[in-house]
Design a protein around this motif. Structure first.
Motif, short mmCIF file in Angstrom:
data_model
loop_
_atom_site.label_atom_id
_atom_site.label_comp_id
_atom_site.label_asym_id
_atom_site.label_seq_id
_atom_site.Cartn_x
_atom_site.Cartn_y
_atom_site.Cartn_z
N PRO A 152 0.83 -1.21 0.00
CA PRO A 152 0.00 0.00 0.00
C PRO A 152 0.87 1.26 0.00
CG PRO A 152 -0.37 -1.31 2.00
CD PRO A 152 0.69 -1.97 1.21
N THR A 153 0.40 2.28 -0.73
CA THR A 153 1.15 3.54 -0.80
C THR A 153 0.43 4.69 -0.10
OG1 THR A 153 0.12 4.02 -2.93
CG2 THR A 153 2.26 2.90 -2.98
N ASN A 154 -0.79 4.44 0.36
CA ASN A 154 -1.57 5.52 0.96
C ASN A 154 -1.51 5.52 2.49
OD1 ASN A 154 -2.98 3.14 1.22
ND2 ASN A 154 -4.98 4.04 0.79
N LEU A 155 -0.51 4.87 3.08
CA LEU A 155 -0.36 4.82 4.53
C LEU A 155 0.93 5.52 4.94
CD1 LEU A 155 -1.37 1.08 5.08
CD2 LEU A 155 -2.77 3.10 5.51
N PRO A 156 0.99 6.05 6.19
CA PRO A 156 2.20 6.75 6.63
C PRO A 156 3.38 5.81 6.92
CG PRO A 156 0.58 6.71 8.38
CD PRO A 156 -0.08 6.13 7.15
N PHE A 157 3.16 4.51 6.87
CA PHE A 157 4.23 3.54 7.09
C PHE A 157 4.23 2.54 5.94
CE2 PHE A 157 0.40 2.41 9.34
CZ PHE A 157 0.15 1.11 8.94
N GLN A 158 5.30 1.79 5.78
CA GLN A 158 5.41 0.86 4.67
C GLN A 158 5.36 -0.58 5.17
OE1 GLN A 158 9.04 1.80 2.66
NE2 GLN A 158 8.07 3.33 1.37
N PHE A 159 4.71 -1.44 4.40
CA PHE A 159 4.73 -2.87 4.66
C PHE A 159 4.38 -3.60 3.37
CE2 PHE A 159 0.31 -1.86 5.42
CZ PHE A 159 -0.38 -2.96 4.94
N LYS A 160 4.69 -4.86 3.36
CA LYS A 160 4.41 -5.69 2.18
C LYS A 160 3.68 -6.94 2.65
CE LYS A 160 7.70 -8.15 0.13
NZ LYS A 160 8.84 -8.53 -0.73
N CYS A 161 2.63 -7.28 1.94
CA CYS A 161 1.83 -8.47 2.25
C CYS A 161 1.81 -9.35 1.00
CB CYS A 161 0.42 -8.03 2.64
SG CYS A 161 -0.67 -9.39 3.01
N LEU A 162 2.03 -10.66 1.17
CA LEU A 162 1.97 -11.59 0.05
C LEU A 162 0.65 -12.33 0.10
CD1 LEU A 162 5.58 -13.05 0.18
CD2 LEU A 162 4.65 -11.49 -1.52
N GLN A 163 -0.12 -12.25 -0.98
CA GLN A 163 -1.44 -12.90 -1.03
C GLN A 163 -1.65 -13.58 -2.38
OE1 GLN A 163 -4.31 -9.80 -0.30
NE2 GLN A 163 -4.15 -10.04 1.90
N PHE A 164 -2.46 -14.65 -2.37
CA PHE A 164 -2.89 -15.26 -3.62
C PHE A 164 -4.07 -14.46 -4.15
CE2 PHE A 164 -1.03 -19.08 -1.55
CZ PHE A 164 -0.09 -19.37 -2.52
N PRO A 165 -4.06 -14.09 -5.44
CA PRO A 165 -5.15 -13.27 -6.00
C PRO A 165 -6.35 -14.13 -6.40
CG PRO A 165 -3.50 -13.65 -7.66
CD PRO A 165 -2.99 -14.30 -6.39
N ILE A 166 -6.95 -14.83 -5.43
CA ILE A 166 -8.10 -15.70 -5.71
C ILE A 166 -9.15 -15.50 -4.64
CG2 ILE A 166 -6.82 -17.45 -7.00
CD1 ILE A 166 -6.63 -19.11 -4.49
#
Length: 126
Positions: free
Chosen positions: A48-62
């Protein structure tokens, strides 16, 4: 949700999951021009780019969907039902039970090979 390989893997494509692995899902496409093809779906990083902090989440797109037998659906009310008649109903009234789970015809979808199926009727009972 993301379209991975349009028109093969896009919104609305139905898949049968063959194998779940830690970083990949192996599935078979059930309908459309790519019917019967085996596909591998990787985990997609979501940042996400609309938050004041950064994180990465890995998800299956299903999206996950569940199925039950017609007999298990007896007595339930469903918003939408998709009845798969790849093999014909095997007992008297089973097709009627499956079709009567939803409130209207717009919410009922039936799949049958060659658009035909047998409805079992025991004439001895009648």
């Amino acid at each position: 949700m993301r379209n991975l390989d349009a028109p093969r893997l896009c919104s609305g494509t139905r898949l049968r999951i063959a194998e779940l692995r830690r970083h990949i899902v192996q599935a078979t496409i059930l309908a459309g021009g790519a019917k019967g093809e085996t596909v591998l779906i990787p985990r997609i990083p979501i940042i996400p780019t609309n938050l004041p902090f950064q994180f990465k989440c890995l998800q299956f797109p299903i999206n996950v969907a569940f199925s039950i037998t017609i007999n298990k659906s007896q007595g339930q009310t469903l918003k939408v039902a998709d009845i798969h008649l790849g093999t014909p109903c095997f007992s008297h009234g089973q097709l009627n039970v499956g079709c009567s789970r939803v409130s209207g015809a717009r919410n009922l979808f039936i799949y049958a090979e060659n658009k035909k199926s047998r409805n079992v009727v025991y004439r001895d009972v009648l």
